[in-house]
Structures are given as structure tokens and as C-alpha cells.
Write a protein that holds these residues in place. Structure first.
Motif, PDB file in Angstrom:
ATOM      1  N   ASP A   1       0.808  -1.216   0.000  1.00 35.39           N
ATOM      2  CA  ASP A   1       0.000   0.000   0.000  1.00 35.39           C
ATOM      3  C   ASP A   1       0.847   1.273   0.000  1.00 35.39           C
ATOM      4  O   ASP A   1       0.327   2.373   0.149  1.00 35.39           O
ATOM      5  CB  ASP A   1      -0.992   0.005   1.164  1.00 35.39           C
ATOM      6  N   LYS A   2       2.157   1.112  -0.162  1.00 34.64           N
ATOM      7  CA  LYS A   2       3.101   2.230  -0.307  1.00 34.64           C
ATOM      8  C   LYS A   2       2.994   3.250   0.827  1.00 34.64           C
ATOM      9  O   LYS A   2       3.082   4.447   0.612  1.00 34.64           O
ATOM     10  CB  LYS A   2       2.891   2.936  -1.661  1.00 34.64           C
ATOM     11  N   ASP A   3       2.870   2.732   2.065  1.00 37.47           N
ATOM     12  CA  ASP A   3       2.772   3.634   3.219  1.00 37.47           C
ATOM     13  C   ASP A   3       4.067   3.721   4.023  1.00 37.47           C
ATOM     14  O   ASP A   3       4.101   4.316   5.095  1.00 37.47           O
ATOM     15  CB  ASP A   3       1.605   3.231   4.123  1.00 37.47           C
ATOM     16  N   GLY A   4       5.151   3.119   3.520  1.00 37.31           N
ATOM     17  CA  GLY A   4       6.438   3.207   4.206  1.00 37.31           C
ATOM     18  C   GLY A   4       6.585   2.251   5.369  1.00 37.31           C
ATOM     19  O   GLY A   4       7.565   2.311   6.114  1.00 37.31           O
ATOM     20  N   ARG A   5       5.632   1.363   5.521  1.00 40.26           N
ATOM     21  CA  ARG A   5       5.702   0.353   6.579  1.00 40.26           C
ATOM     22  C   ARG A   5       5.120  -0.936   6.027  1.00 40.26           C
ATOM     23  O   ARG A   5       4.363  -0.930   5.067  1.00 40.26           O
ATOM     24  CB  ARG A   5       4.964   0.814   7.834  1.00 40.26           C
ATOM     25  N   ILE A   6       5.512  -2.050   6.656  1.00 36.84           N
ATOM     26  CA  ILE A   6       5.042  -3.350   6.181  1.00 36.84           C
ATOM     27  C   ILE A   6       4.514  -4.175   7.350  1.00 36.84           C
ATOM     28  O   ILE A   6       4.986  -4.050   8.483  1.00 36.84           O
ATOM     29  CB  ILE A   6       6.147  -4.121   5.431  1.00 36.84           C
ATOM     30  N   ASN A   7       3.547  -5.017   7.046  1.00 33.63           N
ATOM     31  CA  ASN A   7       3.014  -5.926   8.059  1.00 33.63           C
ATOM     32  C   ASN A   7       3.760  -7.254   7.972  1.00 33.63           C
ATOM     33  O   ASN A   7       4.676  -7.412   7.164  1.00 33.63           O
ATOM     34  CB  ASN A   7       1.498  -6.087   7.886  1.00 33.63           C
ATOM     35  N   ILE A   8       3.357  -8.202   8.766  1.00 32.89           N
ATOM     36  CA  ILE A   8       4.061  -9.480   8.812  1.00 32.89           C
ATOM     37  C   ILE A   8       3.996 -10.217   7.470  1.00 32.89           C
ATOM     38  O   ILE A   8       4.956 -10.857   7.058  1.00 32.89           O
ATOM     39  CB  ILE A   8       3.553 -10.366   9.973  1.00 32.89           C
ATOM     40  N   THR A   9       2.885 -10.109   6.772  1.00 35.39           N
ATOM     41  CA  THR A   9       2.737 -10.759   5.471  1.00 35.39           C
ATOM     42  C   THR A   9       3.733 -10.191   4.473  1.00 35.39           C
ATOM     43  O   THR A   9       4.438 -10.934   3.771  1.00 35.39           O
ATOM     44  CB  THR A   9       1.299 -10.572   4.952  1.00 35.39           C
ATOM     45  N   GLU A  10       3.802  -8.870   4.413  1.00 37.09           N
ATOM     46  CA  GLU A  10       4.726  -8.207   3.495  1.00 37.09           C
ATOM     47  C   GLU A  10       6.176  -8.473   3.894  1.00 37.09           C
ATOM     48  O   GLU A  10       7.034  -8.689   3.037  1.00 37.09           O
ATOM     49  CB  GLU A  10       4.435  -6.705   3.470  1.00 37.09           C
TER      50      GLU A  10
END
Length: 124
Positions: free
Chosen positions: A58-67
């Protein structure tokens, strides 16, 4: 030729431990948090930038565990000589053991059914 395949359960468990070690806030880690870990694998900065652009869905500069898990898996693949894809394969987005063909935040459980030991999307 190195082929990109889905991570094993053992790999996924290892990736999840690495994610947890970064102390995610509200389920996310920032690029600043992952940079030391990602850089430690010895890939060129351009390759790491490409991986980040693929996984930050989602190009928000952060990633969740899946990403994050997708990113570590791509790093491992690139280190073995694999050529990175132009787009992130949707099957690489793995969440809680489900193979996702896309992701929505609500109602996803109803869209999944078991097929063997994997769950497959009924609507994708």
C-alpha cells in the motif's frame, strides 16, 4: 536456474520470529526498522529497494508481517541468484497459513476453503 517457490512452514516460522524481533508497532515495522536486517544479507541497495517496492503493497512506508515474510523470502531468493519478478506474485502474500490471491481486510475468512492442507480463495 533458481525458481521462486512458496516458503516452507519452517521458513515462514523463521521469518515471523525475525519480524517479532523488530518489535512491530500495531502490527507494522517501518523501512527504518528493517533496513539493518535487510542490509545484513549483502544484497546491493538497488536490489533491496526493488524488494521494498514490491512488498510495501500500500506504499505507506511500513510493512506488516505478510509483506515482511514476502520480503525476506525474496531476499533469500535473490541471494541464491534468482531474478526478482517485476510484480509481487500474489501467492507470495501468505497470512496465517492461508495462500492469498489478493487481500481484503474484512470478510476474507468466508472467501477461503480448505483444499488439501492449504486454503484456497473461492472468489479470486
Amino acid at each position: 536456474m533458481v525458481t521462486l517457490s512458496a516458503p516452507t512452514i519452517e521458513q515462514r516460522n523463521s521469518y515471523e520470529l525475525q519480524f517479532s524481533s523488530l518489535r512491530p508497532l500495531a502490527g507494522y515495522v517501518t523501512g527504518e526498522q528493517v533496513k539493518p536486517l535487510f542490509s545484513s544479507f549483502g544484497l546491493p541497495p538497488q536490489t533491496l529497494s526493488l524488494i521494498w517496492s514490491l512488498i510495501d503493497q500500500d506504499k505507506d512506508g511500513r510493512i506488516n508481517i505478510t509483506e515482511f515474510c514476502a520480503g525476506i523470502h525474496l531476499i533469500s531468493f535473490a541471494r541464491r541468484g534468482g531474478v526478482l519478478p517485476y510484480t509481487l506474485p500474489q501467492w507470495l502474500l501468505i497470512d496465517r497459513g492461508f495462500i492469498k490471491a489478493g487481500y481484503s481486510e474484512e470478510g476474507e475468512e468466508e472467501a477461503w476453503s480448505e483444499k488439501g492442507k492449504k486454503k484456497v480463495c473461492q472468489v479470486c
